[in-house]
Enzyme design. Structure first.
Site, PDB file in Angstrom:
ATOM      1  N   ASP A   1       0.806  -1.124   0.042  1.00  0.00           N
ATOM      2  CA  ASP A   1      -0.046  -0.068   0.101  1.00  0.00           C
ATOM      3  C   ASP A   1       0.817   1.368  -0.119  1.00  0.00           C
ATOM      4  O   ASP A   1       0.558   2.137   0.820  1.00  0.00           O
ATOM      5  CB  ASP A   1      -0.728   0.012   1.336  1.00  0.00           C
ATOM      6  N   ILE A   2       1.745   1.269  -0.902  1.00  0.00           N
ATOM      7  CA  ILE A   2       2.781   2.351  -1.047  1.00  0.00           C
ATOM      8  C   ILE A   2       1.838   3.462  -1.826  1.00  0.00           C
ATOM      9  O   ILE A   2       1.393   3.163  -2.830  1.00  0.00           O
ATOM     10  CB  ILE A   2       3.986   1.991  -1.711  1.00  0.00           C
TER      11      ILE A   2
END
Length: 230
Positions: free
Chosen positions: A52-53
């Site tokens: 979830d960058i």
């Protein structure tokens, strides 16, 4: 973190020709995030895949050093595992690697974080979302497509705030590294170690990547980058 999330610093108004963060700081932040991901992928006893960058999950200290946050979707795997199994898609639309949604494009691995990183850094570069249905010209709706064409033709990037050759080199290294990261085929993406090397190295040593995406979204498609996958 005193400066909050990266998100509030990178999206610029179209009429504003002055960036909140200069190119040396943007380059430092992108390099710091790459080093952080390199540590998660290679430096820990167990490999950590973040999944979830995005700008909201990058926090900045008082010197604008980035810290990767929110490991709620992260997955642990052994270092010798190149492909991980997943029951469902995870991540945020707009940053999620295509193989997470469509498994016939390749296996899910640490290269999926590289894709998210590349999409995020392109937003840092452009000061805008990568998909903008309200863009003046159709060619600008999908920013990575527009940017790739300029890199391919060795044209001026026309990015806000570049004042000298050093800043131009910072911007071009960030762009080229990111375009490698968002290759559709995961095997064509660099490891984060390679990304660090690209950002720290000389611009003239970088190869132009292949055209990195399956298609460019049309004007009728709306950016849903805030929507979570479940």
């Amino acid at each position: 973190m005193p400066n909050g999330s990266l998100e509030k610093f990178i999206y610029e108004e179209r009429s504003n020709r002055v960036r909140q963060l200069g190119w040396p700081i943007l380059h430092k932040i992108s390099l710091g995030i790459a080093r952080g991901l390199e540590y998660l992928h290679r430096g820990c006893n167990t490999r950590i895949l973040h999944f979830d960058i995005k700008p909201h999950n990058i926090l900045l200290d008082d010197n604008f050093r980035p810290k990767i946050s929110d490991f709620g979707l992260a997955k642990l795997c052994m270092k010798n595992e190149s492909i991980v199994s997943m029951l469902g898609a995870r991540g945020t639309i707009g940053y999620t690697a295509p193989e997470i949604v469509c498994r016939n494009l390749g296996g899910v691995s640490h290269k999926s974080d590289a894709y998210s990183y590349g999409m995020m850094v392109l937003e840092m570069v452009g000061g805008r979302k990568n998909v903008d249905a309200g863009a003046d010209r159709t060619s600008e709706i999908y920013f990575p497509h527009w940017l790739y064409q300029r890199i391919e033709l060795d044209e001026d990037l026309q990015l806000v705030g570049i004042m000298n050759e050093e800043e131009n080199e910072c911007a071009r290294k960030m762009v080229i590294a990111s375009l490698w990261c968002i290759q559709t085929d995961p095997s064509n993406r660099p490891s984060m170690s390679k990304v660090v090397e690209m950002l720290e190295g000389k611009l003239d040593s970088l190869e132009i990547p292949p055209k990195p995406y399956l298609y460019s979204p049309s004007r009728i498609q709306v950016d849903s980058s805030t929507t979570e996958l479940t």
